[in-house]
Enzyme design. Structure first.
Site, PDB file in Angstrom:
ATOM      1  N   CYS A 108      13.914  -5.560  16.484  1.00  0.00           N
ATOM      2  CA  CYS A 108      15.068  -5.277  17.334  1.00  0.00           C
ATOM      3  C   CYS A 108      15.952  -6.517  17.377  1.00  0.00           C
ATOM      4  O   CYS A 108      15.476  -7.625  17.694  1.00  0.00           O
ATOM      5  CB  CYS A 108      14.606  -4.927  18.757  1.00  0.00           C
ATOM      6  SG  CYS A 108      15.976  -4.751  19.909  1.00  0.00           S
TER       7      CYS A 108
ATOM      8  N   ARG B 134       0.836  -1.215   0.000  1.00  0.00           N
ATOM      9  CA  ARG B 134       0.000   0.000   0.000  1.00  0.00           C
ATOM     10  C   ARG B 134       0.863   1.255   0.000  1.00  0.00           C
ATOM     11  O   ARG B 134       0.546   2.252  -0.652  1.00  0.00           O
ATOM     12  CB  ARG B 134      -0.957  -0.024   1.190  1.00  0.00           C
ATOM     13  CG  ARG B 134      -2.022  -1.112   1.052  1.00  0.00           C
ATOM     14  CD  ARG B 134      -2.772  -1.334   2.348  1.00  0.00           C
ATOM     15  NE  ARG B 134      -3.477  -0.133   2.777  1.00  0.00           N
ATOM     16  CZ  ARG B 134      -3.956   0.030   4.007  1.00  0.00           C
ATOM     17  NH1 ARG B 134      -3.752  -0.893   4.938  1.00  0.00           N
ATOM     18  NH2 ARG B 134      -4.612   1.125   4.325  1.00  0.00           N
TER      19      ARG B 134
ATOM     20  N   ASN C 264      -8.547   8.420   6.579  1.00  0.00           N
ATOM     21  CA  ASN C 264      -7.497   7.945   5.679  1.00  0.00           C
ATOM     22  C   ASN C 264      -6.128   8.045   6.334  1.00  0.00           C
ATOM     23  O   ASN C 264      -5.884   8.897   7.178  1.00  0.00           O
ATOM     24  CB  ASN C 264      -7.509   8.749   4.371  1.00  0.00           C
ATOM     25  CG  ASN C 264      -8.829   8.613   3.636  1.00  0.00           C
ATOM     26  OD1 ASN C 264      -9.593   7.678   3.900  1.00  0.00           O
ATOM     27  ND2 ASN C 264      -9.130   9.563   2.773  1.00  0.00           N
TER      28      ASN C 264
ATOM     29  N   ASN D 254     -21.181  11.096  -2.131  1.00  0.00           N
ATOM     30  CA  ASN D 254     -20.744   9.730  -2.413  1.00  0.00           C
ATOM     31  C   ASN D 254     -21.446   9.292  -3.697  1.00  0.00           C
ATOM     32  O   ASN D 254     -22.647   9.516  -3.836  1.00  0.00           O
ATOM     33  CB  ASN D 254     -21.143   8.801  -1.248  1.00  0.00           C
ATOM     34  CG  ASN D 254     -20.399   7.488  -1.259  1.00  0.00           C
ATOM     35  OD1 ASN D 254     -20.184   6.885  -2.301  1.00  0.00           O
ATOM     36  ND2 ASN D 254     -19.964   7.037  -0.072  1.00  0.00           N
TER      37      ASN D 254
ATOM     38  N   HIS E  28      -7.077   7.585  12.155  1.00  0.00           N
ATOM     39  CA  HIS E  28      -6.540   6.219  12.071  1.00  0.00           C
ATOM     40  C   HIS E  28      -5.046   6.174  11.805  1.00  0.00           C
ATOM     41  O   HIS E  28      -4.526   5.138  11.400  1.00  0.00           O
ATOM     42  CB  HIS E  28      -7.314   5.435  10.991  1.00  0.00           C
ATOM     43  CG  HIS E  28      -8.759   5.272  11.316  1.00  0.00           C
ATOM     44  ND1 HIS E  28      -9.713   5.059  10.353  1.00  0.00           N
ATOM     45  CD2 HIS E  28      -9.417   5.313  12.501  1.00  0.00           C
ATOM     46  CE1 HIS E  28     -10.893   4.975  10.935  1.00  0.00           C
ATOM     47  NE2 HIS E  28     -10.751   5.125  12.244  1.00  0.00           N
TER      48      HIS E  28
HETATM   49  C1  BV8 Z   1     -12.208   0.870  18.393  1.00  0.00           C
HETATM   50  C2  BV8 Z   1      -6.153   2.058   9.604  1.00  0.00           C
HETATM   51  C3  BV8 Z   1     -12.332   0.452  20.712  1.00  0.00           C
HETATM   52  C4  BV8 Z   1      -5.567   0.714   9.286  1.00  0.00           C
HETATM   53  C5  BV8 Z   1      -8.560   1.654   9.857  1.00  0.00           C
HETATM   54  C6  BV8 Z   1     -18.868   0.782  17.547  1.00  0.00           C
HETATM   55  C7  BV8 Z   1     -18.118   1.651  18.321  1.00  0.00           C
HETATM   56  C8  BV8 Z   1     -16.755   1.488  18.434  1.00  0.00           C
HETATM   57  C9  BV8 Z   1     -16.103   0.452  17.742  1.00  0.00           C
HETATM   58  C10 BV8 Z   1     -16.838  -0.404  16.979  1.00  0.00           C
HETATM   59  C11 BV8 Z   1     -18.213  -0.248  16.876  1.00  0.00           C
HETATM   60  N1  BV8 Z   1     -18.666  -1.237  16.062  1.00  0.00           N
HETATM   61  C12 BV8 Z   1     -17.631  -1.977  15.639  1.00  0.00           C
HETATM   62  C13 BV8 Z   1     -16.513  -1.514  16.190  1.00  0.00           C
HETATM   63  C14 BV8 Z   1     -15.194  -2.114  15.990  1.00  0.00           C
HETATM   64  C15 BV8 Z   1     -14.449  -1.547  14.796  1.00  0.00           C
HETATM   65  C16 BV8 Z   1     -15.320  -1.345  13.590  1.00  0.00           C
HETATM   66  O1  BV8 Z   1     -15.810  -0.256  13.341  1.00  0.00           O
HETATM   67  N2  BV8 Z   1     -15.485  -2.408  12.823  1.00  0.00           N
HETATM   68  C17 BV8 Z   1     -16.250  -2.327  11.586  1.00  0.00           C
HETATM   69  C18 BV8 Z   1     -15.567  -3.196  10.520  1.00  0.00           C
HETATM   70  C19 BV8 Z   1     -17.657  -2.810  11.887  1.00  0.00           C
HETATM   71  N3  BV8 Z   1     -13.804  -0.302  15.156  1.00  0.00           N
HETATM   72  C20 BV8 Z   1     -12.578  -0.359  15.691  1.00  0.00           C
HETATM   73  O2  BV8 Z   1     -12.000  -1.398  15.936  1.00  0.00           O
HETATM   74  C21 BV8 Z   1     -11.907   0.971  16.021  1.00  0.00           C
HETATM   75  N4  BV8 Z   1     -11.385   0.885  17.356  1.00  0.00           N
HETATM   76  O3  BV8 Z   1     -13.367   1.055  18.336  1.00  0.00           O
HETATM   77  O4  BV8 Z   1     -11.541   0.597  19.550  1.00  0.00           O
HETATM   78  C22 BV8 Z   1     -11.404   0.530  21.851  1.00  0.00           C
HETATM   79  C23 BV8 Z   1     -11.580   1.534  22.795  1.00  0.00           C
HETATM   80  C24 BV8 Z   1     -10.728   1.566  23.878  1.00  0.00           C
HETATM   81  C25 BV8 Z   1      -9.684   0.639  24.007  1.00  0.00           C
HETATM   82  C26 BV8 Z   1      -9.495  -0.338  23.032  1.00  0.00           C
HETATM   83  C27 BV8 Z   1     -10.367  -0.409  21.946  1.00  0.00           C
HETATM   84  C28 BV8 Z   1     -10.708   1.218  15.126  1.00  0.00           C
HETATM   85  C29 BV8 Z   1     -11.120   1.362  13.702  1.00  0.00           C
HETATM   86  C30 BV8 Z   1      -9.917   1.822  12.866  1.00  0.00           C
HETATM   87  C31 BV8 Z   1      -9.459   0.710  11.941  1.00  0.00           C
HETATM   88  N5  BV8 Z   1      -8.383   1.200  11.077  1.00  0.00           N
HETATM   89  N6  BV8 Z   1      -7.538   2.137   9.125  1.00  0.00           N
HETATM   90  C32 BV8 Z   1      -5.285   0.524   7.817  1.00  0.00           C
HETATM   91  O5  BV8 Z   1      -5.641   1.411   6.996  1.00  0.00           O
HETATM   92  O6  BV8 Z   1      -4.703  -0.522   7.475  1.00  0.00           O
HETATM   93  S1  BV8 Z   1     -10.105   1.677   9.210  1.00  0.00           S
HETATM   94  C33 BV8 Z   1      -9.979   1.649   7.516  1.00  0.00           C
HETATM   95  O7  BV8 Z   1     -11.213   1.191   7.040  1.00  0.00           O
HETATM   96  C34 BV8 Z   1      -9.825   2.997   6.878  1.00  0.00           C
HETATM   97  O8  BV8 Z   1      -8.963   3.838   7.566  1.00  0.00           O
HETATM   98  C35 BV8 Z   1     -11.225   3.527   6.824  1.00  0.00           C
HETATM   99  O9  BV8 Z   1     -11.520   4.190   8.007  1.00  0.00           O
HETATM  100  C36 BV8 Z   1     -12.021   2.272   6.785  1.00  0.00           C
HETATM  101  C37 BV8 Z   1     -12.597   2.086   5.398  1.00  0.00           C
HETATM  102  O10 BV8 Z   1     -13.708   2.862   5.348  1.00  0.00           O
HETATM  103  P1  BV8 Z   1     -13.945   3.921   4.162  1.00  0.00           P
HETATM  104  O11 BV8 Z   1     -12.974   5.030   4.291  1.00  0.00           O
HETATM  105  O12 BV8 Z   1     -15.375   4.253   4.218  1.00  0.00           O
HETATM  106  O13 BV8 Z   1     -13.565   3.144   2.830  1.00  0.00           O
HETATM  107  P2  BV8 Z   1     -14.417   2.059   2.029  1.00  0.00           P
HETATM  108  O14 BV8 Z   1     -13.492   1.453   1.048  1.00  0.00           O
HETATM  109  O15 BV8 Z   1     -15.147   1.175   2.990  1.00  0.00           O
HETATM  110  O16 BV8 Z   1     -15.524   2.944   1.275  1.00  0.00           O
HETATM  111  C38 BV8 Z   1     -15.120   3.875   0.291  1.00  0.00           C
HETATM  112  C39 BV8 Z   1     -16.307   4.759   0.001  1.00  0.00           C
HETATM  113  O17 BV8 Z   1     -15.924   5.732  -0.965  1.00  0.00           O
HETATM  114  C40 BV8 Z   1     -17.508   4.027  -0.584  1.00  0.00           C
HETATM  115  O18 BV8 Z   1     -18.689   4.467   0.052  1.00  0.00           O
HETATM  116  C41 BV8 Z   1     -17.512   4.472  -2.067  1.00  0.00           C
HETATM  117  O19 BV8 Z   1     -18.823   4.536  -2.584  1.00  0.00           O
HETATM  118  C42 BV8 Z   1     -16.917   5.846  -1.956  1.00  0.00           C
HETATM  119  N7  BV8 Z   1     -16.230   6.316  -3.170  1.00  0.00           N
HETATM  120  C43 BV8 Z   1     -15.580   5.584  -4.112  1.00  0.00           C
HETATM  121  N8  BV8 Z   1     -15.038   6.420  -5.036  1.00  0.00           N
HETATM  122  C44 BV8 Z   1     -15.354   7.696  -4.645  1.00  0.00           C
HETATM  123  C45 BV8 Z   1     -16.104   7.631  -3.468  1.00  0.00           C
HETATM  124  N9  BV8 Z   1     -16.567   8.725  -2.833  1.00  0.00           N
HETATM  125  C46 BV8 Z   1     -16.270   9.926  -3.374  1.00  0.00           C
HETATM  126  N10 BV8 Z   1     -15.547  10.069  -4.515  1.00  0.00           N
HETATM  127  C47 BV8 Z   1     -15.082   8.981  -5.173  1.00  0.00           C
HETATM  128  N11 BV8 Z   1     -14.367   9.127  -6.305  1.00  0.00           N
END
Ligand code: BV8
Length: 240
Positions: A147, A68, A101, A213, A118
Site C-alpha cells: 500500500c 512457484r 496443495n 505413494n 492450505h
Molecule cells: C498450525 C502452504 C496451529 C504454504 C503449507 C501438530 C499439530 C498441529 C500443528 C503442528 C503439529 N506438529 C507440528 C505442527 C506445526 C506445523 C507442522 O506441521 N510442521 C511440520 C513441518 C512438522 N503445522 C502448522 O504450522 C500448520 N498450522 O498447526 O497452526 C495454530 C492453531 C491456531 C492458531 C494459530 C496456529 C500449518 C501447516 C500449513 C503449512 N503450509 N503449504 C506454501 O505452500 O508455501 S504446507 C506445505 O508442505 C504443502 O502445502 C504440503 O502440505 C506440505 C508438504 O507436504 P507434502 O504434500 O506431503 O509434500 P512433500 O514434498 O513433503 O512429499 C511429497 C510426497 O509425494 C512424498 O511422500 C513422495 O514420495 C510422494 N510422491 C512423489 N511423486 C509422487 C508421489 N506420490 C504419488 N505420485 C507421485 N508421482
C-alpha cells in the site's frame, strides 16, 4: 492388492481423499521439498513459508512464490487429477476431496468443492489488517506489492507454518475423515499437521485407509493397504 482396494472403492459409500504434493508431481510440479533447486536450494521451505520469514525477507519470499506461480503457469492436471474429477462427477456425493496443495490443479481438472486446507497460491491478501487506505487492486507494484499510503505488504493467500488453517475447511475435512468408510491418502509425506492427522482420524473412526505413494511415508502406519506407485498410474484403474 490393487484388486482388493478396487473392491473397497466399489463398496464404499463415502470416500475421503487426502492429497499432497505428490499428486501433482506427474504434472511436472516439483513436490514441496523437491522444489528447492538452483538458487532456491539454499533456503528451507519451512522457513520461507512463514510470516516471520516474509517479514524478515519480503522480497525473497515474494520472489519464491512468484517462481512457484510461474512454474505452475505451464503445467496441466495429470491422469491422477482427472481420475478423481471423473469419479466425483460420475458418483455425486460419494467423494470428498481434501488437498494440502495450493496449486489449483484439482479444480482445473474439474473437481468442485475441494477442501483446500492450505489456501491458494494464486490468491493474495494483506499482511496486516487492511486500513481504509489499503486497496488490493491499487497495491503499488513491487516485490512485494504494498500500500503506497501505509506500507502494508501484500502476501500470498496461503496458510503459512504457524498459522491456523481455515476453520470451516478444517472442520469439513475432519467431518469427512470421521464419516468416510474409505480414505485414500495420495502423494503426501504425511509430515505436516493438522492435515496428516486426518488419516489418523479416519482410521480411528473405523475407515479403511489406503496409502498411495511410490515411497514410504509417515502415514504408512495408518494404512490397511499400501499401494506403492504413482498417483497418475494408480488412480485411473482404482477409480475407474
Ligand atoms: C498450525 C502452504 C496451529 C504454504 C503449507 C501438530 C499439530 C498441529 C500443528 C503442528 C503439529 N506438529 C507440528 C505442527 C506445526 C506445523 C507442522 O506441521 N510442521 C511440520 C513441518 C512438522 N503445522 C502448522 O504450522 C500448520 N498450522 O498447526 O497452526 C495454530 C492453531 C491456531 C492458531 C494459530 C496456529 C500449518 C501447516 C500449513 C503449512 N503450509 N503449504 C506454501 O505452500 O508455501 S504446507 C506445505 O508442505 C504443502 O502445502 C504440503 O502440505 C506440505 C508438504 O507436504 P507434502 O504434500 O506431503 O509434500 P512433500 O514434498 O513433503 O512429499 C511429497 C510426497 O509425494 C512424498 O511422500 C513422495 O514420495 C510422494 N510422491 C512423489 N511423486 C509422487 C508421489 N506420490 C504419488 N505420485 C507421485 N508421482
Amino acid at each position: 492388492m490393487l484388486e482388493t482396494v478396487q473392491g473397497w472403492v466399489h463398496e464404499a459409500q463415502h470416500i475421503a481423499v487426502l492429497t499432497g504434493a505428490g499428486v501433482s508431481a506427474e504434472s511436472g510440479v516439483p513436490t514441496f521439498r523437491d522444489a528447492q533447486t538452483g538458487y532456491w536450494a539454499q533456503f528451507r521451505p519451512e522457513d520461507m513459508a512463514t510470516e516471520a520469514g516474509f517479514r524478515a525477507h519480503p522480497q525473497r519470499v515474494w520472489d519464491w512464490y512468484q517462481y512457484r506461480r510461474d512454474l505452475l503457469a505451464d503445467v496441466e492436471p495429470n491422469a491422477g487429477h482427472h481420475a478423481l474429477a471423473r469419479f466425483a462427477q460420475q458418483h455425486p456425493g460419494r467423494l470428498t476431496l481434501i488437498t494440502q496443495n495450493v496449486d489449483g490443479l484439482h479444480q482445473r481438472a474439474g473437481n468442485t468443492g475441494v477442501l483446500c486446507l492450505h489456501g491458494d497460491i494464486f490468491s493474495n491478501r494483506w499482511l496486516d489488517t487492511p486500513r481504509p487506505c489499503c486497496h488490493l487492486d491499487h497495491a503499488v507494484a513491487g516485490q512485494p506489492p504494498h500500500c503506497d499510503r501505509c506500507g502494508n505488504l501484500v502476501r500470498p493467500g496461503v496458510v503459512w507454518f504457524g498459522e491456523a488453517l481455515p476453520w470451516a475447511t478444517l472442520q469439513a475435512a475432519e467431518d469427512a475423515a470421521r464419516q468416510c468408510d474409505l480414505m485414500l491418502v495420495v502423494g503426501t509425506a504425511g509430515a505436516v499437521y493438522p492435515a496428516a492427522g486426518l488419516a489418523h482420524q479416519a482410521r480411528a473412526a473405523g475407515a479403511q485407509v489406503v496409502v498411495l505413494n511410490p515411497a514410504p511415508s509417515a502415514l504408512d502406519d495408518t494404512a490397511h493397504a499400501l499401494l506403492r506407485g504413482t498417483a497418475g498410474t494408480l488412480l485411473p484403474p482404482l477409480l475407474g
